[in-house]
Design a protein around this motif. Structure first.
Motif, PDB file in Angstrom:
ATOM      1  N   GLN A   1      -7.698   7.270  19.398  1.00 23.72           N
ATOM      2  CA  GLN A   1      -7.078   6.786  20.636  1.00 23.72           C
ATOM      3  C   GLN A   1      -7.197   7.817  21.744  1.00 23.72           C
ATOM      4  O   GLN A   1      -7.536   7.498  22.890  1.00 23.72           O
ATOM      5  CB  GLN A   1      -5.606   6.462  20.379  1.00 23.72           C
ATOM      6  CG  GLN A   1      -4.831   6.034  21.618  1.00 23.72           C
ATOM      7  CD  GLN A   1      -3.335   5.913  21.346  1.00 23.72           C
ATOM      8  OE1 GLN A   1      -2.908   5.833  20.190  1.00 23.72           O
ATOM      9  NE2 GLN A   1      -2.540   5.912  22.399  1.00 23.72           N
ATOM     10  N   LEU A   2      -6.930   9.078  21.406  1.00 24.87           N
ATOM     11  CA  LEU A   2      -7.006  10.141  22.400  1.00 24.87           C
ATOM     12  C   LEU A   2      -8.453  10.359  22.857  1.00 24.87           C
ATOM     13  O   LEU A   2      -8.708  10.612  24.041  1.00 24.87           O
ATOM     14  CB  LEU A   2      -6.422  11.425  21.820  1.00 24.87           C
ATOM     15  CG  LEU A   2      -6.230  12.602  22.777  1.00 24.87           C
ATOM     16  CD1 LEU A   2      -5.443  12.197  24.016  1.00 24.87           C
ATOM     17  CD2 LEU A   2      -5.526  13.754  22.061  1.00 24.87           C
ATOM     18  N   SER A   3      -9.393  10.244  21.927  1.00 25.05           N
ATOM     19  CA  SER A   3     -10.804  10.364  22.286  1.00 25.05           C
ATOM     20  C   SER A   3     -11.192   9.307  23.312  1.00 25.05           C
ATOM     21  O   SER A   3     -11.836   9.607  24.328  1.00 25.05           O
ATOM     22  CB  SER A   3     -11.688  10.220  21.041  1.00 25.05           C
ATOM     23  OG  SER A   3     -11.454  11.253  20.111  1.00 25.05           O
ATOM     24  N   LYS A   4     -10.795   8.062  23.071  1.00 22.15           N
ATOM     25  CA  LYS A   4     -11.130   6.975  23.991  1.00 22.15           C
ATOM     26  C   LYS A   4     -10.470   7.174  25.353  1.00 22.15           C
ATOM     27  O   LYS A   4     -11.072   6.899  26.389  1.00 22.15           O
ATOM     28  CB  LYS A   4     -10.699   5.642  23.389  1.00 22.15           C
ATOM     29  CG  LYS A   4     -11.536   5.203  22.196  1.00 22.15           C
ATOM     30  CD  LYS A   4     -11.064   3.877  21.635  1.00 22.15           C
ATOM     31  CE  LYS A   4     -11.902   3.445  20.431  1.00 22.15           C
ATOM     32  NZ  LYS A   4     -11.416   2.162  19.852  1.00 22.15           N
ATOM     33  N   SER A   5      -9.245   7.670  25.345  1.00 18.89           N
ATOM     34  CA  SER A   5      -8.549   7.907  26.607  1.00 18.89           C
ATOM     35  C   SER A   5      -9.253   8.977  27.430  1.00 18.89           C
ATOM     36  O   SER A   5      -9.426   8.834  28.641  1.00 18.89           O
ATOM     37  CB  SER A   5      -7.099   8.326  26.339  1.00 18.89           C
ATOM     38  OG  SER A   5      -6.384   7.300  25.689  1.00 18.89           O
ATOM     39  N   LEU A   6      -9.668  10.064  26.771  1.00 18.53           N
ATOM     40  CA  LEU A   6     -10.369  11.132  27.481  1.00 18.53           C
ATOM     41  C   LEU A   6     -11.731  10.674  27.979  1.00 18.53           C
ATOM     42  O   LEU A   6     -12.152  11.009  29.079  1.00 18.53           O
ATOM     43  CB  LEU A   6     -10.541  12.347  26.573  1.00 18.53           C
ATOM     44  CG  LEU A   6      -9.337  13.268  26.423  1.00 18.53           C
ATOM     45  CD1 LEU A   6      -9.629  14.342  25.390  1.00 18.53           C
ATOM     46  CD2 LEU A   6      -8.961  13.902  27.751  1.00 18.53           C
ATOM     47  N   GLN A   7     -12.427   9.886  27.167  1.00 15.56           N
ATOM     48  CA  GLN A   7     -13.735   9.372  27.570  1.00 15.56           C
ATOM     49  C   GLN A   7     -13.596   8.471  28.794  1.00 15.56           C
ATOM     50  O   GLN A   7     -14.430   8.495  29.703  1.00 15.56           O
ATOM     51  CB  GLN A   7     -14.375   8.614  26.417  1.00 15.56           C
ATOM     52  CG  GLN A   7     -14.795   9.507  25.259  1.00 15.56           C
ATOM     53  CD  GLN A   7     -15.093   8.734  23.990  1.00 15.56           C
ATOM     54  OE1 GLN A   7     -15.293   7.528  24.017  1.00 15.56           O
ATOM     55  NE2 GLN A   7     -15.117   9.431  22.860  1.00 15.56           N
ATOM     56  N   ALA A   8     -12.522   7.694  28.832  1.00 13.72           N
ATOM     57  CA  ALA A   8     -12.310   6.785  29.961  1.00 13.72           C
ATOM     58  C   ALA A   8     -12.013   7.535  31.251  1.00 13.72           C
ATOM     59  O   ALA A   8     -12.322   7.056  32.348  1.00 13.72           O
ATOM     60  CB  ALA A   8     -11.167   5.821  29.645  1.00 13.72           C
ATOM     61  N   THR A   9     -11.415   8.736  31.122  1.00 14.74           N
ATOM     62  CA  THR A   9     -11.086   9.514  32.313  1.00 14.74           C
ATOM     63  C   THR A   9     -12.136  10.577  32.605  1.00 14.74           C
ATOM     64  O   THR A   9     -11.951  11.410  33.488  1.00 14.74           O
ATOM     65  CB  THR A   9      -9.711  10.224  32.135  1.00 14.74           C
ATOM     66  OG1 THR A   9      -9.764  11.092  31.003  1.00 14.74           O
ATOM     67  CG2 THR A   9      -8.601   9.193  31.950  1.00 14.74           C
ATOM     68  N   GLY A  10     -13.232  10.545  31.845  1.00 11.39           N
ATOM     69  CA  GLY A  10     -14.289  11.527  32.091  1.00 11.39           C
ATOM     70  C   GLY A  10     -13.991  12.877  31.505  1.00 11.39           C
ATOM     71  O   GLY A  10     -14.445  13.891  32.003  1.00 11.39           O
ATOM     72  N   GLY A  11     -13.179  12.926  30.415  1.00 13.37           N
ATOM     73  CA  GLY A  11     -12.836  14.194  29.788  1.00 13.37           C
ATOM     74  C   GLY A  11     -14.073  14.973  29.398  1.00 13.37           C
ATOM     75  O   GLY A  11     -15.069  14.414  28.968  1.00 13.37           O
ATOM     76  N   TYR A  12     -13.978  16.277  29.555  1.00 14.62           N
ATOM     77  CA  TYR A  12     -15.145  17.155  29.346  1.00 14.62           C
ATOM     78  C   TYR A  12     -14.998  17.955  28.068  1.00 14.62           C
ATOM     79  O   TYR A  12     -13.939  18.499  27.789  1.00 14.62           O
ATOM     80  CB  TYR A  12     -15.268  18.121  30.535  1.00 14.62           C
ATOM     81  CG  TYR A  12     -16.326  19.171  30.367  1.00 14.62           C
ATOM     82  CD1 TYR A  12     -17.662  18.876  30.577  1.00 14.62           C
ATOM     83  CD2 TYR A  12     -15.982  20.468  30.003  1.00 14.62           C
ATOM     84  CE1 TYR A  12     -18.641  19.835  30.446  1.00 14.62           C
ATOM     85  CE2 TYR A  12     -16.959  21.453  29.871  1.00 14.62           C
ATOM     86  CZ  TYR A  12     -18.273  21.132  30.070  1.00 14.62           C
ATOM     87  OH  TYR A  12     -19.237  22.091  29.961  1.00 14.62           O
ATOM     88  N   ALA A  13     -16.082  18.044  27.303  1.00 13.86           N
ATOM     89  CA  ALA A  13     -16.068  18.856  26.086  1.00 13.86           C
ATOM     90  C   ALA A  13     -16.650  20.202  26.381  1.00 13.86           C
ATOM     91  O   ALA A  13     -17.841  20.331  26.588  1.00 13.86           O
ATOM     92  CB  ALA A  13     -16.877  18.162  24.987  1.00 13.86           C
ATOM     93  N   GLY A  14     -15.813  21.216  26.409  1.00 12.91           N
ATOM     94  CA  GLY A  14     -16.315  22.543  26.712  1.00 12.91           C
ATOM     95  C   GLY A  14     -17.105  23.164  25.587  1.00 12.91           C
ATOM     96  O   GLY A  14     -17.977  23.984  25.809  1.00 12.91           O
ATOM     97  N   GLN A  15     -16.827  22.775  24.347  1.00 11.11           N
ATOM     98  CA  GLN A  15     -17.516  23.372  23.232  1.00 11.11           C
ATOM     99  C   GLN A  15     -18.784  22.600  22.934  1.00 11.11           C
ATOM    100  O   GLN A  15     -18.881  21.402  23.144  1.00 11.11           O
ATOM    101  CB  GLN A  15     -16.621  23.360  21.963  1.00 11.11           C
ATOM    102  CG  GLN A  15     -15.300  24.059  22.163  1.00 11.11           C
ATOM    103  CD  GLN A  15     -15.468  25.523  22.459  1.00 11.11           C
ATOM    104  OE1 GLN A  15     -16.467  26.123  22.136  1.00 11.11           O
ATOM    105  NE2 GLN A  15     -14.485  26.117  23.084  1.00 11.11           N
TER     106      GLN A  15
END
Length: 276
Positions: A260-274
């Motif tokens: 759920q958190l993954s989908k939420s971040l993807q929807a807001t353009g969350g960035y993976a720094g690693q």
């Protein structure tokens, strides 16, 4: 990268508490703009208000640290993507904490006494959000900003399992592999095998491997490319149940919450720094 406007600049710091060399270093970084992304050493010196020799030393230091690049076959310099990463880390972690807190609250109850979000930083995991109901009886004091070794923790292994193997090895070799408890794995080959198993099952479980008397389960929070932004974990006292019972009671909720958190971040353009 553009300069901050006068309205967004912080108030001047007390000179007595200011590291002048650090301030000069940021002036060098701020000399580069979207309009002038590539500059010579002399141009950097002029824009940063420094003499050429000082600008030269700062630029070479920043090149060595990976925050400035030399442009091939020229006398020009430009900001590296590491500078961009700093801004993205701040944005992503802010979004991460905001989105994570209600999810974590839903995981804390009769079975699990704490739920957390951790992000990889070098060979450690830093806790950036946490909801806790107990654990004082175990002497566990994990707060936002606390660190735990990635190799020995479920929260760390859940991130490492979704990284390429060369990065896994780099992280594992980044600090001494100390046997923290009787169940801690310290052999790199065994750890790599464990990470492959975690990738296959979708979650990591720690059987008192970092702290005696504590079970922890974690699952990755992934970006749109399948790279780990963070991991979500829950913890429970080992004396309450067997490890198998803990897993059976916890797997579905942790994996679903991380998804759920993954989908939420993807929807807001969350960035993976690693992993980039």
């Amino acid at each position: 990268m553009t300069r901050p406007t006068e309205s967004t600049k912080a108030a001047p710091a007390d000179p007595k508490n200011t590291v002048q060399s650090l301030a000069k270093g940021f002036k060098v970084l701020q000399a580069f703009t979207a309009q002038e992304p590539e500059l010579t050493m002399a141009e950097v010196a002029r824009k940063a208000g420094l003499d050429n020799a000082t600008a030269f030393r700062f630029l070479n230091t920043l090149v060595g640290l990976g925050y400035v690049d030399k442009v091939d076959n020229s006398r020009l310099f430009r900001l590296s993507l590491n500078v961009l990463d700093l801004g993205f880390h701040a944005i992503a972690r802010s979004d991460l904490r905001t989105l994570a807190r209600p999810v974590l609250r839903g995981l804390v109850g009769e079975v699990n006494e704490a739920a957390s979000i951790g992000v990889l930083d070098g060979s450690s995991v830093v806790y950036v959000e946490r909801v806790q109901a107990g654990l004082t009886q175990l002497g566990v004091d994990v707060r936002i900003g606390s660190r735990v070794a990635a190799y020995s923790s479920a929260v760390g292994q859940a991130i490492l399992a979704w990284l390429p193997q060369d990065q896994q090895v780099k992280v594992l070799r980044g600090q001494p592999l100390v046997k923290l408890t009787e169940t801690t794995l310290t052999d790199i080959d065994a750890l790599l095998e464990r990470l492959a198993q975690i990738r296959a099952t979708g979650y990591a479980v720690s059987n008192q491997e970092t702290v005696a008397g504590l079970y922890v389960m974690a699952a990755p929070v992934l970006d749109i490319d399948g790279l780990p932004v963070a991991s979500l974990s829950v913890a429970a006292p080992a004396h309450r149940s067997t490890l198998r019972q803990f897993e059976e009671n916890t797997i579905a909720g942790v994996v679903a919450a991380a998804g759920q958190l993954s989908k939420s971040l993807q929807a807001t353009g969350g960035y993976a720094g690693q992993g980039r």
